[in-house]
Motif scaffolding. Structure first.
Motif, PDB file in Angstrom:
ATOM      1  N   ARG A   8       0.759  -1.158  -0.011  1.00  0.00           N
ATOM      2  CA  ARG A   8      -0.001  -0.080   0.083  1.00  0.00           C
ATOM      3  C   ARG A   8       0.979   1.219   0.021  1.00  0.00           C
ATOM      4  NH1 ARG A   8      -3.872   0.436   4.778  1.00  0.00           N
ATOM      5  NH2 ARG A   8      -4.999  -1.104   3.540  1.00  0.00           N
ATOM      6  N   ASP A   9       2.047   1.367   0.634  1.00  0.00           N
ATOM      7  CA  ASP A   9       2.849   2.504   0.885  1.00  0.00           C
ATOM      8  C   ASP A   9       3.614   2.620  -0.447  1.00  0.00           C
ATOM      9  OD1 ASP A   9       2.062   2.694   3.451  1.00  0.00           O
ATOM     10  OD2 ASP A   9       3.917   1.025   4.188  1.00  0.00           O
ATOM     11  N   ILE A  10       3.983   1.632  -1.322  1.00  0.00           N
ATOM     12  CA  ILE A  10       4.611   1.875  -2.705  1.00  0.00           C
ATOM     13  C   ILE A  10       3.476   2.482  -3.484  1.00  0.00           C
ATOM     14  CG2 ILE A  10       5.277   0.343  -4.694  1.00  0.00           C
ATOM     15  CD1 ILE A  10       6.477  -1.846  -2.722  1.00  0.00           C
ATOM     16  N   LEU A  11       2.174   1.946  -3.451  1.00  0.00           N
ATOM     17  CA  LEU A  11       1.243   2.566  -4.296  1.00  0.00           C
ATOM     18  C   LEU A  11       0.815   3.854  -3.986  1.00  0.00           C
ATOM     19  CD1 LEU A  11      -0.986  -0.708  -4.744  1.00  0.00           C
ATOM     20  CD2 LEU A  11       0.535   0.315  -6.342  1.00  0.00           C
ATOM     21  N   LEU A  12       0.888   4.089  -2.741  1.00  0.00           N
ATOM     22  CA  LEU A  12       0.254   5.633  -2.361  1.00  0.00           C
ATOM     23  C   LEU A  12       1.570   6.531  -2.728  1.00  0.00           C
ATOM     24  CD1 LEU A  12      -0.955   5.367   1.278  1.00  0.00           C
ATOM     25  CD2 LEU A  12      -2.159   5.828  -0.598  1.00  0.00           C
ATOM     26  N   LYS A  13       2.575   5.983  -3.037  1.00  0.00           N
ATOM     27  CA  LYS A  13       3.716   6.946  -3.439  1.00  0.00           C
ATOM     28  C   LYS A  13       4.070   7.095  -5.107  1.00  0.00           C
ATOM     29  CE  LYS A  13       6.007   6.707   1.147  1.00  0.00           C
ATOM     30  NZ  LYS A  13       7.124   6.183   1.624  1.00  0.00           N
ATOM     31  N   ALA A  14       3.412   6.037  -5.547  1.00  0.00           N
ATOM     32  CA  ALA A  14       3.770   5.506  -6.764  1.00  0.00           C
ATOM     33  C   ALA A  14       3.895   6.602  -7.771  1.00  0.00           C
ATOM     34  CB  ALA A  14       2.670   4.573  -7.517  1.00  0.00           C
ATOM     35  N   GLU A  15       3.140   7.498  -7.942  1.00  0.00           N
ATOM     36  CA  GLU A  15       3.163   8.647  -8.847  1.00  0.00           C
ATOM     37  C   GLU A  15       4.504   9.323  -8.865  1.00  0.00           C
ATOM     38  OE1 GLU A  15       0.755   9.588 -10.879  1.00  0.00           O
ATOM     39  OE2 GLU A  15      -1.005   8.248 -10.013  1.00  0.00           O
ATOM     40  N   GLY A  16       4.997   9.468  -7.744  1.00  0.00           N
ATOM     41  CA  GLY A  16       6.476   9.986  -7.815  1.00  0.00           C
ATOM     42  C   GLY A  16       7.609   9.278  -7.828  1.00  0.00           C
ATOM     43  N   PHE A  17       7.170   8.112  -7.784  1.00  0.00           N
ATOM     44  CA  PHE A  17       8.464   7.246  -7.788  1.00  0.00           C
ATOM     45  C   PHE A  17       8.572   6.349  -9.160  1.00  0.00           C
ATOM     46  CE2 PHE A  17       8.494   8.553  -3.581  1.00  0.00           C
ATOM     47  CZ  PHE A  17       9.923   8.265  -3.195  1.00  0.00           C
ATOM     48  N   GLU A  18       7.817   6.476  -9.962  1.00  0.00           N
ATOM     49  CA  GLU A  18       7.724   6.135 -11.286  1.00  0.00           C
ATOM     50  C   GLU A  18       9.087   6.049 -11.840  1.00  0.00           C
ATOM     51  OE1 GLU A  18       5.376   6.401 -15.426  1.00  0.00           O
ATOM     52  OE2 GLU A  18       4.636   7.468 -13.790  1.00  0.00           O
ATOM     53  N   GLY A  19       9.697   4.732 -12.096  1.00  0.00           N
ATOM     54  CA  GLY A  19      10.955   4.588 -12.680  1.00  0.00           C
ATOM     55  C   GLY A  19      11.964   4.478 -11.850  1.00  0.00           C
ATOM     56  N   ILE A  41       1.526 -12.118  -9.196  1.00  0.00           N
ATOM     57  CA  ILE A  41       0.951 -10.949  -8.485  1.00  0.00           C
ATOM     58  C   ILE A  41       1.295 -11.347  -6.925  1.00  0.00           C
ATOM     59  CG2 ILE A  41      -1.272 -10.329  -7.573  1.00  0.00           C
ATOM     60  CD1 ILE A  41      -1.934 -11.036 -10.837  1.00  0.00           C
ATOM     61  N   VAL A  42       1.776 -10.250  -6.434  1.00  0.00           N
ATOM     62  CA  VAL A  42       2.278 -10.540  -4.993  1.00  0.00           C
ATOM     63  C   VAL A  42       1.490  -9.937  -4.137  1.00  0.00           C
ATOM     64  CG1 VAL A  42       4.262 -10.036  -3.517  1.00  0.00           C
ATOM     65  CG2 VAL A  42       4.927 -10.566  -5.932  1.00  0.00           C
ATOM     66  N   ARG A  43       1.028 -10.666  -2.939  1.00  0.00           N
ATOM     67  CA  ARG A  43       0.185 -10.092  -1.989  1.00  0.00           C
ATOM     68  C   ARG A  43       0.733  -9.912  -0.664  1.00  0.00           C
ATOM     69  NH1 ARG A  43      -2.023 -14.652  -1.460  1.00  0.00           N
ATOM     70  NH2 ARG A  43      -0.937 -14.807   0.535  1.00  0.00           N
ATOM     71  N   ASP A  44       0.461  -8.757   0.028  1.00  0.00           N
ATOM     72  CA  ASP A  44       0.778  -8.731   1.482  1.00  0.00           C
ATOM     73  C   ASP A  44      -0.322  -8.192   2.294  1.00  0.00           C
ATOM     74  OD1 ASP A  44       0.837  -5.924   1.362  1.00  0.00           O
ATOM     75  OD2 ASP A  44       2.754  -5.715   1.679  1.00  0.00           O
ATOM     76  N   ARG A  45      -0.147  -7.783   3.305  1.00  0.00           N
ATOM     77  CA  ARG A  45      -1.469  -7.539   4.313  1.00  0.00           C
ATOM     78  C   ARG A  45      -2.021  -6.396   3.636  1.00  0.00           C
ATOM     79  NH1 ARG A  45       0.085  -5.246   9.724  1.00  0.00           N
ATOM     80  NH2 ARG A  45      -0.935  -3.608   9.130  1.00  0.00           N
ATOM     81  N   THR A  46      -1.517  -5.550   2.709  1.00  0.00           N
ATOM     82  CA  THR A  46      -2.197  -4.433   2.498  1.00  0.00           C
ATOM     83  C   THR A  46      -2.530  -4.165   1.113  1.00  0.00           C
ATOM     84  OG1 THR A  46       0.205  -3.213   1.680  1.00  0.00           O
ATOM     85  CG2 THR A  46      -0.580  -2.969   4.086  1.00  0.00           C
ATOM     86  N   ARG A  82       6.758   0.718 -12.666  1.00  0.00           N
ATOM     87  CA  ARG A  82       6.168   1.330 -13.845  1.00  0.00           C
ATOM     88  C   ARG A  82       4.623   1.454 -13.879  1.00  0.00           C
ATOM     89  NH1 ARG A  82       9.355  -1.880 -18.587  1.00  0.00           N
ATOM     90  NH2 ARG A  82       7.652  -3.153 -18.250  1.00  0.00           N
ATOM     91  N   ARG A  83       4.313   2.448 -14.589  1.00  0.00           N
ATOM     92  CA  ARG A  83       2.795   2.468 -14.930  1.00  0.00           C
ATOM     93  C   ARG A  83       2.296   1.193 -15.857  1.00  0.00           C
ATOM     94  NH1 ARG A  83      -0.112   7.300 -13.727  1.00  0.00           N
ATOM     95  NH2 ARG A  83       1.623   8.278 -13.646  1.00  0.00           N
ATOM     96  N   ALA A  84       1.137   0.528 -15.313  1.00  0.00           N
ATOM     97  CA  ALA A  84       0.833  -0.294 -16.043  1.00  0.00           C
ATOM     98  C   ALA A  84      -0.744  -0.553 -16.334  1.00  0.00           C
ATOM     99  CB  ALA A  84       1.333  -1.691 -15.581  1.00  0.00           C
ATOM    100  N   PRO A  85      -1.387  -1.118 -17.043  1.00  0.00           N
ATOM    101  CA  PRO A  85      -2.892  -1.250 -17.160  1.00  0.00           C
ATOM    102  C   PRO A  85      -3.366  -2.432 -16.221  1.00  0.00           C
ATOM    103  CG  PRO A  85      -1.784  -2.256 -19.151  1.00  0.00           C
ATOM    104  CD  PRO A  85      -0.887  -1.825 -18.253  1.00  0.00           C
ATOM    105  N   THR A  86      -2.843  -2.297 -14.974  1.00  0.00           N
ATOM    106  CA  THR A  86      -3.392  -3.348 -14.037  1.00  0.00           C
ATOM    107  C   THR A  86      -4.368  -2.520 -12.878  1.00  0.00           C
ATOM    108  OG1 THR A  86      -1.644  -2.838 -12.465  1.00  0.00           O
ATOM    109  CG2 THR A  86      -1.292  -4.666 -13.966  1.00  0.00           C
ATOM    110  N   ARG A  87      -5.002  -3.482 -12.289  1.00  0.00           N
ATOM    111  CA  ARG A  87      -5.971  -2.913 -11.292  1.00  0.00           C
ATOM    112  C   ARG A  87      -5.418  -1.892 -10.395  1.00  0.00           C
ATOM    113  NH1 ARG A  87      -8.410  -7.915  -9.526  1.00  0.00           N
ATOM    114  NH2 ARG A  87      -9.203  -7.948 -11.576  1.00  0.00           N
ATOM    115  N   GLU A  88      -4.154  -1.922 -10.024  1.00  0.00           N
ATOM    116  CA  GLU A  88      -3.300  -1.054  -9.286  1.00  0.00           C
ATOM    117  C   GLU A  88      -2.686   0.154 -10.242  1.00  0.00           C
ATOM    118  OE1 GLU A  88      -2.701  -4.306  -9.278  1.00  0.00           O
ATOM    119  OE2 GLU A  88      -3.885  -4.636  -7.469  1.00  0.00           O
ATOM    120  N   GLY A  89      -2.666   0.127 -11.408  1.00  0.00           N
ATOM    121  CA  GLY A  89      -2.198   1.131 -12.240  1.00  0.00           C
ATOM    122  C   GLY A  89      -0.676   1.138 -12.321  1.00  0.00           C
ATOM    123  N   PHE A  90      -0.070   0.339 -11.632  1.00  0.00           N
ATOM    124  CA  PHE A  90       1.372   0.084 -11.498  1.00  0.00           C
ATOM    125  C   PHE A  90       1.854  -1.378 -11.324  1.00  0.00           C
ATOM    126  CE2 PHE A  90       0.571   4.206 -10.163  1.00  0.00           C
ATOM    127  CZ  PHE A  90       1.743   5.065 -10.974  1.00  0.00           C
TER     128      PHE A  90
END
Length: 444
Positions: A8-19, A41-46, A82-90
């Motif tokens: 979840r923390d990765i995804l929250l900051k994903a916009e700025g951390f692309e690449g 597809i990796v799963r963790d608690r979040t 990277r940005r990707a057409p997945t459910r998470e967007g990355f």
RNA sequence: GCCGCGGUAGUAUAGCCUGGACCAGUAUGCGGGCCUGUCAAGCCCGUGACCCGGGUUCAAAUCCCGGCCGCGGCGCCA
């Protein structure tokens, strides 16, 4: 630490951390192998995050290791976000892979579809079942309810107490408790902290609460009973009447109702479970004396319960419906229970001693709270004990609490699992217990 | 505790009422193969089960009895 961030923390900051480089650690939830490209597809608690292994783009030995992956492997994958057409967007474009653990044999349960297994299979393999986010969500809600309980009563001047779970006698009759060998004597597992929370009030703490396990030795076969569960208990000194106790109980439920729609995570879970938020009318949950409840059941539903008897579960369901339809309330207090069906420490009505200042709270038609005003007068308490046919010697230590100054007081016990169950519309209270203890089950 | 229903591959199910064409079907998993953008990925090949014991019958997954286990209703409770 091998792992320093949640998905979840990765995804929250994903916009700025692309690449940039990220590391995702968790369980392999799904693998979609297209030959030249492999999606893991990796799963963790979040949450979930997809990693991609492309033949030719990742080192050969890494690709070889990726080919050995199976569902529920524990992995850390390093790569580029990277940005990707997945459910998470990355997604993570994998560069490195370490496999921390492989399943040694085929899984008895598939995490992504564990809910389609029978409950007994799920409980047998609960540590796999609980990896399913829909299952762990129940426990996030349960944890949240317990936290709200602590927060609410702490904010109201209550002190948290921790009372013994090994006791010398049953709370009420001693019939429904588990005996344990205590050195050379028989002791019992506490079926409620009842006596000790009263003890704490009398000991001068005035307002106390406890979250603790309770043990019931009754061989039930129902969807709403456990032989071990967690009780949310309160006890309050210096009350005017049992309405004060109900006010404090209702305050807690109002807090649950309000915060469950304010806090994103809980709100989202309740939406996932497709269940309405808890409704409590502005003016409060209805408080219906049980003698009135008998009339309602008879007049509205043609259901007869002899006055002086307890409600059965059908009656509770009907009264739940009634409160919903008539008052728009998911909660309804049933008050002034008959003395006959209440424990000896319950205060009886002054003018009508066969009725008491005891109440239950029904939530969506299920009893989730029992409470009332307690008898704090030594002589009356002694008489109540005798009227119930209980032996003075068995309760002597308890009666002594009342000899040297006891304020009028009352309290309530609430079933944590039942509240969780009703909040989420679960079909079986066992689902709200990570490792339920019931008549047949003591492992895992 | 009383009552009802059930027990088929790792998991979930079909078949049972009306016994034989069931060396038990399907999905998923698992093993193998093909596939460079999947999203419940797809396709091909393979793998694996009638809870235990007794009985009825020419013949039992199927009918009967007992046991064990599971699920649920009641009582009682949170």
């Amino acid at each position: 630490m091998i792992k320093d961030v949640f998905i979840r923390d990765i995804l929250l900051k994903a916009e700025g951390f692309e690449g940039s480089r990220v590391r995702v650690c968790g369980w392999v939830h799904r693998i979609r192998d297209l030959g030249g490209v492999k999606f893991v597809i990796v799963r963790d608690r979040t949450g979930f995050l997809q990693a991609v292994f492309k033949r030719g783009e990742v080192p050969g030995d890494v690709m070889g290791l990726a080919d050995s992956l199976r569902e529920e492997c524990v992995v850390c994958i390093d790569g580029v976000l990277r940005r990707a057409p997945t459910r998470e967007g990355f997604e993570v474009s994998a560069l490195e892979l370490s496999v921390l653990s492989y399943p040694v044999e085929p899984l008895p349960l598939e995490v992504h579809s564990s809910l389609s297994a029978g409950l007994s299979t799920r409980l047998r393999y609960r540590w796999i079942d609980a990896r399913n986010p829909k299952v762990s969500a129940v426990f996030l809600v349960k944890s949240w309810v317990a936290r709200k309980f602590r927060e609410y009563y702490s904010s109201q001047g209550f002190v948290e107490i921790f009372t013994p779970k090994i006791v010398s006698s049953g709370t009420e009759s001693g019939a429904d408790v588990f005996p344990v060998l205590y050195f050379d004597r028989t002791a019992y597992l506490a079926q409620s902290p009842q006596f000790y929370k009263q003890f704490a009030v009398i000991a001068g703490f005035e307002r106390v609460f406890e979250i603790g396990p309770v043990f019931r030795a009754e061989p039930h076969h129902t969807v709403r009973h456990l032989n071990e569960y967690h009780s949310l208990d309160i006890e309050i000194g210096f009350i005017n009447s049992f309405h004060d106790v109900m006010n404090y109980v209702e305050g807690f439920f109002r807090k649950l109702a309000e915060d469950s729609v304010k806090e994103e995570e809980i709100k989202r879970i309740m939406e996932d479970f497709n269940i309405e938020p808890i409704k409590i009318p502005e003016e409060g949950a209805p408080r219906i004396p049980i003698r009135k409840a008998y009339e309602i059941l008879e007049e509205e539903y043609g259901k007869k319960i002899p006055p002086g008897e307890d409600l059965d579960s059908e009656g509770e369901k009907l009264l739940g419906n009634y409160a919903r339809e008539k008052y728009g309330s998911d909660l309804v207090f049933i008050t002034e229970y008959p003395w006959k069906v209440r424990p000896f420490y319950t205060m009886r009505k002054e003018d009508e001693p066969s009725w008491t200042y005891g109440f239950d709270l029904l939530m969506r038609g299920l009893e989730v709270v029992t409470g009332g005003q307690r008898e704090h007068r030594y002589e009356k308490l002694k008489k109540n004990l005798a009227d119930k046919g209980l032996r003075y010697e068995d309760f002597q230590y308890y009666l002594e609490f009342f000899k040297y100054g006891a304020p009028p007081h009352g309290g309530a016990g609430m079933g944590l699992e039942r509240i969780t169950m009703q909040m989420l519309g679960l079909q079986n209270v066992r689902e709200a217990r990570l490792l339920p203890r019931d008549t047949e089950r003591i492992t895992p």
